[in-house]
Structure formats: C-alpha cells, structure tokens
Design a protein around this motif. Structure first.
Motif, PDB file in Angstrom:
ATOM      1  N   SER A 197       0.833  -1.210   0.000  1.00  0.00           N
ATOM      2  CA  SER A 197       0.000   0.000   0.000  1.00  0.00           C
ATOM      3  C   SER A 197       0.865   1.256   0.000  1.00  0.00           C
ATOM      4  N   SER A 200       2.680   1.573  -3.489  1.00  0.00           N
ATOM      5  CA  SER A 200       1.803   2.024  -4.570  1.00  0.00           C
ATOM      6  C   SER A 200       1.341   3.457  -4.353  1.00  0.00           C
ATOM      7  N   MET A 201       1.089   3.842  -3.086  1.00  0.00           N
ATOM      8  CA  MET A 201       0.721   5.226  -2.790  1.00  0.00           C
ATOM      9  C   MET A 201       1.843   6.177  -3.191  1.00  0.00           C
ATOM     10  N   GLY A 205       0.164   7.626  -6.267  1.00  0.00           N
ATOM     11  CA  GLY A 205      -0.880   8.325  -5.526  1.00  0.00           C
ATOM     12  C   GLY A 205      -1.023   9.791  -5.908  1.00  0.00           C
ATOM     13  N   PRO A 211      -5.694   7.870  -6.379  1.00  0.00           N
ATOM     14  CA  PRO A 211      -6.278   6.872  -5.469  1.00  0.00           C
ATOM     15  C   PRO A 211      -6.755   5.604  -6.170  1.00  0.00           C
ATOM     16  N   VAL A 214      -3.748   3.564  -7.157  1.00  0.00           N
ATOM     17  CA  VAL A 214      -3.218   2.865  -5.985  1.00  0.00           C
ATOM     18  C   VAL A 214      -3.932   1.525  -5.828  1.00  0.00           C
ATOM     19  N   SER A 215      -5.232   1.513  -6.046  1.00  0.00           N
ATOM     20  CA  SER A 215      -6.000   0.270  -5.953  1.00  0.00           C
ATOM     21  C   SER A 215      -5.514  -0.748  -6.972  1.00  0.00           C
ATOM     22  N   SER A 218      -1.724  -1.820  -5.949  1.00  0.00           N
ATOM     23  CA  SER A 218      -1.627  -2.595  -4.705  1.00  0.00           C
ATOM     24  C   SER A 218      -2.319  -3.947  -4.837  1.00  0.00           C
ATOM     25  N   SER A 219      -3.451  -3.996  -5.529  1.00  0.00           N
ATOM     26  CA  SER A 219      -4.147  -5.277  -5.714  1.00  0.00           C
ATOM     27  C   SER A 219      -3.357  -6.208  -6.618  1.00  0.00           C
ATOM     28  N   THR A 236      -7.063  -5.161   0.704  1.00  0.00           N
ATOM     29  CA  THR A 236      -6.649  -3.868   0.153  1.00  0.00           C
ATOM     30  C   THR A 236      -7.828  -2.918   0.003  1.00  0.00           C
ATOM     31  N   THR A 240      -8.273   1.203   0.022  1.00  0.00           N
ATOM     32  CA  THR A 240      -8.368   1.921  -1.256  1.00  0.00           C
ATOM     33  C   THR A 240      -9.763   2.456  -1.547  1.00  0.00           C
ATOM     34  N   GLU A 258     -11.785  -1.558  -7.400  1.00  0.00           N
ATOM     35  CA  GLU A 258     -11.163  -2.514  -6.490  1.00  0.00           C
ATOM     36  C   GLU A 258     -11.505  -3.951  -6.866  1.00  0.00           C
TER      37      GLU A 258
END
Length: 673
Positions: A197, A200-201, A205, A211, A214-215, A218-219, A236, A240, A258
């Motif tokens: 997280s 990726s942020m 980000g 945002p 980021v999802s 990170s996923s 996650t 997110t 997501e």
C-alpha cells in the motif's frame, strides 16, 4: 446459520483455532517429508476441511454447535478410514464392502453439505445434477443417454478413486495450493499489505486519478502472494475504496475499480490463483509454462484497468493526492525490504524449473527465517543476541550440507523460534500461530470447491458425456471458430455467476477446452481462455462475487458496483480472443517479432477501447468518436485479412484529428463522479 461473508473476519474459537494450527502443521509436515501416500493425504486434507467448515459455519445455539461438531467429527473420521484401511482398500479396489458404502455415501453427503454452508446452493446444485445424471442417465432419451451405472460404481468413483472427490483438484489443493495460501498468510501477518500500500501510494498516488491507480497497483502486487480475488477486495479494499471515495469517485466506481483489480490477482504471476496449479497438473506441464502463458495477458489486464481509471479521472477532472501526503515508496522498501526476499526466492525457484511443491516449501521456510529472523536481529538487545543468531544460522547451514534442504529449513525454523521466544516472547509466537490459523481458514473455500467439483470430473470420466457434448459444439465451431469461442465465453460467464473460479474452470475446461483443441486452438491457450473468463464472471451481474464483496466497504449496491467493474474491465474482454487468434500473445509459438507485434497491437486496441468506454482520451470524446475508436479497436482484434491495416489506418486518422481538436478544447471542469 452465518454466511461466509459474515464469518470472514470473525475470530476463531479457541478449539477451532487449534484445529486450524494442527491442519497447517500437518500440511507442512506432509509437504516437507511426504510420509503418507497421496491418497491418504488427500483424504485427511478433506477431513480437516469438513471438521473446520462444520464447526465454523454451525447454526447458533448449543444445539447448532453440537450438530456442527458432530458432523465435522464424522467427516474427519471418514478420512481416517482411508488411512487405517489403506492396504485393504488397495487390495479390493473396485469391490465395495458394506462399510465402504457407508463411508463413501457419508463422505459425498458431507462434502455437499459443507460446500453449501461455505458457498451457498449454486455449486451443490450443479454438482448434484451431474451426480443424478450418473445415477439415472440411462433413462434420458437422446444422444446423452449412457449405459447405466450401479450405486456401488458411483460411490466407488466418487469416494475411493482418484477421479472423484479425491481427484486432481483435491490433490492440488492438498499440496501446492495450501502451501501458497499459507505463504501469503505469513506475509500478510508480517506486514506485506502495508508495504504494498505504501509503495503504490508513493509511486502513483500523486498522479491523475491517483487513489484509483493505488487500488490497481496494490491489488496487483497482493495478487502475487495470495492469488485470491475476493480476499484482495476485503484486504486492500479496506484502504483503497474509502480513499477513492474521499477524492471524488462515486462509491460504485470505487468498488468496481477494487473488484476489477483484485480479480486480476488470479492471473498475476508468480503465484497466481489456485487454478494455475490445477491447470499445470491437468495438462501435465511444468508450472512455469502456465506462468509464461499468463504473464502478458496479466500485464494487459492491469494495463486496461490502469488506463480506464486514468481516462475516467481525466474526464471528470480528478487529480491525485498531494505529493507531500504520499509516503516515500523507496523508504517503505528500505524499511521492510526483508519481506520481499521470500517472494524473490519463490520466483527464482519457479523460474529455475523446481516444482511448485518444492518452491512453496522453500518459500515458506524463507518467510519464517527472514521475516521473523530479521525482526530478531533488527531489534535485538543486547548485541550478543545478534551474534547468537548468526552463529545458529551458520550451524543450520552446516546442517544443510549434511542433511539436505528440507532438514535445513526445519533446523533454522526451530532456531528462529527459540530466538523469537528469547527476544519477543509471546507476541512473536502469537504471530506465527495466527499465520498458521489464518492460512487454514483462507484455504477452506478453495478446498471445499476442489473436493465437490471432483464429483463432476468423476461423472464426466465415468460416462464419457464430454465427448458427446464436444461433438455437438464442434459441429457449430466447424463453421465459425468465433461462435464456438463466444459460446464458451457465455458458458464460463453463466456458470461463474453462481460458482467460484476454481469449479468454473474445472467444469468448462473439462467440457470446452478439448473442443477448442480440436478446432485448432493450442491446448494451454484454450485452458487460459476459459480460466480468463471464469475470472471475469466474478465481475458479471447479477451475482458478481467480487463486486458484492466490495459492497459493504463501499456502502453501495453490489449490482451497481458490478456494472462499474465491467466498465473498468471492458477492454480486457478482448485479450483472450486475441490470444486464440494469435497464440504468440501467450508465448505459444511464433517468433519474437510476432510476440512484439501482437503485444503492441493489443496495447493499442485496449487503449482505444478504454478511451471509448470512458469517453476521454486527450480530451472529452463525443458519441461519434467513441463509436469510431471502439470499431477501430475491434478491427485490430478481428485477425482477418486486411483488418489490421484498416484498423491502424483508422486509428492514425483519429489520433491526428483528436490531437488537433484537443488543442482547441479547454480542460474539463473538475467534477465529482
């Protein structure tokens, strides 16, 4: 009775917790030393699953708990029957005694009921239809009538052979899959979610639509260690989805992003989802071959999601987070670098040709050693404890030279456990036990699906119905491969509306993949085709499991989320078709130039498609422009004479026009989605 969703985060009772720990310990022991036959390991694996499912998903009240423990205990005892009477069962294979019949029927009933409690009615009903067909198919008029089989033959196939409940899916579940789920559980408990997280942020980000990106990132990263779509949504997604809502995305779109990103974890190497291991075992090919076939489609899938959220943010004028509010991605890596070592080791072993079972065992050992060991040496006081750790590590390496890799990891794990107790005491021990218990709980949905779907495989192999079904579809496909592919896709999507990806893949690959092979589609490409659309089924209304998992987090209707998920993933629907017509996309044949050409063409097609779906590229697109570029993308996918040339020409004309027009267009006003 509680639903699976309701119990997702419910703490385990003390007794079930210790059962889960013992279950994980059993799986590690059998993976490391193979002390029992494969049939016994499969049976005890299913026995543990039945015991945990019936005790976890029991009705409320004392009576409900008593019934749950009774059914779970009976299920576990049926598994021990295979261990205690292994020699007798082998000697009289195919000849059923009264005791065999009782154990066999009980096993079938309990597996059906455990799956119903775990997943609902859809999969048990489908498997029940196949079971009924095996028992009564001789009375069906027409081409699907079979010669008839007695109850003893059905029970023998389902409960005692290696083509029913204890077939290939259960074999894979009891070996590769469980180890990799446990591997992911240890990494998650150690803080891998926070690392991914923060990374990726820090990376995306602050960019447009940050945002949502980021999802996606990170996923995708989480998919490399757990391979579970729904699990990604509820882990996650807790971070997110609220973040996306806070920066202007609607709840439905946030949940859709997501859900789409999380489902891609099942095709994201190196771990991928459980289906990848089943595919490797079914096709009798090295797991690395499945990874090679999946790598480019996985990249294209996440590129699709990334582009869609980028264009949607541009259309709505949404910006990213403030740069100063985003963490430093490389600082996060420096702080938790040791979490990546087990993952790197796992990838290195898989790509070096080692089996998934060996790689998973070593990866799990590395996780224990390096994660918990690093915790000891980083925080150790006094300095003597650090020296002690390295001394013991050296002793373990000497043990490796003398005893081999398995004993090396056993020795080092014990030594690390001792040091943990000396330095961190109960907290470290609790972390390790929680990882074992969570790994067992996370494996339940996979294991129950693998066990029950074995009923379908057993009936298909016993009756030969797949050949007849294949003949009917081949008759259609002889005139149109596209129509055969489309019918296969619809079958995957319809089945996937009620059942998870694993049974969906097993059913459709058993029926459809051989058909596509006869129509000239390479075997692994045909299996990847049904695998891919089995994943997309979890995003497809009206059921859409991943979307409904995101619903309580987004506080939005699951159906609305699934519609938005289809928007985000829409361009991804073309990738499997492109792979069928150009197998080089999955690294199946062709030259390096063929692969480069099809990848570039696919990237262009999904970019156009994503822009057409969202209505934005450099600036907003009108209806005519959206239709135009979607048709141009379709020409690039069609793989017919001159379609590539026409598609490239149409795209070039559009891009020149669009760039000229965008210079005269003001930037869109910022709006909330």
């Amino acid at each position: 009775m509680s639903s699976a969703h309701d119990l997702a985060d419910k703490p385990l009772s003390r007794s079930v917790f210790w059962i889960a720990v013992i279950f994980s310990a059993f799986q590690i022991w059998t993976a490391a030393y193979s002390p029992l036959s494969s049939q016994v390991i499969r049976a005890i694996h299913v026995g543990f699953v039945l015991l945990m499912v019936f005790t976890l998903y029991a009705r409320s009240g004392r009576l409900g708990a008593l019934i749950g423990w009774t059914l779970g205990g009976i299920g576990f005892l049926t598994s021990l029957y295979h261990w205690f009477y292994e020699a007798d069962l082998t000697a009289r294979a195919g000849q059923m005694t009264d005791a065999d019949m009782v154990i066999g029927i009980l096993t079938i009933i309990l597996v059906f009921e455990a799956t119903r409690r775990m997943m609902g009615w859809a999969l048990p009903i489908i498997c029940g239809i196949f079971l009924a067909y095996g028992l009564f198919g001789q009375y069906i008029p027409g081409p699907f009538m079979h010669r008839g089989y007695g109850l003893d033959q059905i029970v023998s196939t389902m409960s005692f052979g290696v083509e029913g409940i204890y077939g290939t899916p259960t074999y894979v579940s009891s070996t590769y899959i469980y180890l990799f789920i446990l591997f992911g559980a240890f990494l998650e408990q150690a803080g891998m979610i926070k690392l991914f997280s923060d990374f990726s942020m820090g990376m995306v980000g602050h960019t447009r639509g940050g945002p949502a990106k980021v999802s996606v990132v990170s996923s995708g990263l989480m998919g490399t260690i757990n391979g579970s779509g729904v699990a990604n949504v509820v882990t996650t997604g807790q971070f997110t989805i609220p973040l996306m809502k806070r920066f202007g995305y609607s709840p439905a779109f946030a949940g859709g992003v997501e859900a789409t990103s999380s489902m891609g974890g099942q095709i994201m190497p190196p771990v991928m989802g459980a289906v990848a291991f089943i595919m490797a075992e079914t096709l009798n090919i090295p797991y690395i071959e499945v990874v090679k076939a999946a790598i480019i489609p996985a990249i294209l899938y996440f590129t699709t999601a990334f582009l869609t959220v980028h264009f949607e943010a541009g259309r709505r004028g949404l910006h990213g987070l403030a740069k100063e509010d985003c963490p430093d991605p490389w600082a996060a890596v420096r702080k938790s670098w040791y979490l990546l070592i087990p993952l790197v080791g796992l990838v290195a072993l898989l790509f070096s040709g080692y089996t998934p079972l060996f790689s998973g065992t070593v990866g799990l050992g590395l996780t224990v050693i390096l994660i918990f060991g690093a915790a000891v040496i980083q925080g150790a006081r006094p300095m003597m404890l650090r020296y002690l750790f390295w001394l013991l590590l050296g002793i373990a390496c000497a043990g490796f030279v003398k005893f081999g890799v398995t004993d090396f990891f056993v020795i080092i794990a014990v030594l690390v456990a001792i040091l943990l107790f000396l330095r961190h005491g109960k907290d470290a021990l609790k972390l390790a036990l929680n990882s074992l218990a969570e790994g067992a709980r996370n494996a339940l949905s996979v294991a129950t699906a693998c066990a029950l779907v074995g009923v379908i495989i057993g009936i298909i192999n016993l009756t030969g119905v797949a050949a007849e079904f294949g003949g009917q579809v081949i008759a259609i496909g002889e005139d149109s491969l596209f129509l055969a592919l489309f019918l296969t896709m619809i079958t995957c999507l319809v089945l996937g509306m009620g059942i998870p990806t694993i049974p969906n893949y097993i059913i459709t690959s058993s029926l459809a993949a051989p058909i596509l092979l006869k129509l000239g589609v390479p075997l692994i490409v045909s299996h990847m085709f049904v695998f891919y659309f089995g994943i997309m089924a979890d995003l497809t209304p009206p059921v859409a499991l991943a979307a409904f998992a995101a619903a309580p987090i987004a506080r939005e209707n699951g159906l609305k989320i699934s519609i938005q998920a289809l928007r985000v993933a829409a361009a991804g629907f073309v990738v499997p078709y492109m792979a069928v017509y150009s197998p080089a996309l999955m690294l199946q044949g062709g030259t390096a130039w063929d692969t480069v050409y099809i990848v570039l063409k696919a990237l262009l097609a999904i970019t156009l498609w994503a822009a057409g779906i969202t209505g934005f590229l450099k600036t907003r697109l009108n209806l005519f422009e959206r239709v135009y570029i979607v048709l141009a993308a379709a020409l690039l996918v069609a793989a017919m004479p001159l379609t590539d040339e026409i598609g490239f020409a149409a795209t070039a004309v559009f891009l020149v026009w669009h760039l000229l027009r965008s210079r005269r267009t003001l930037p869109p006003h910022t709006q909330a989605v």
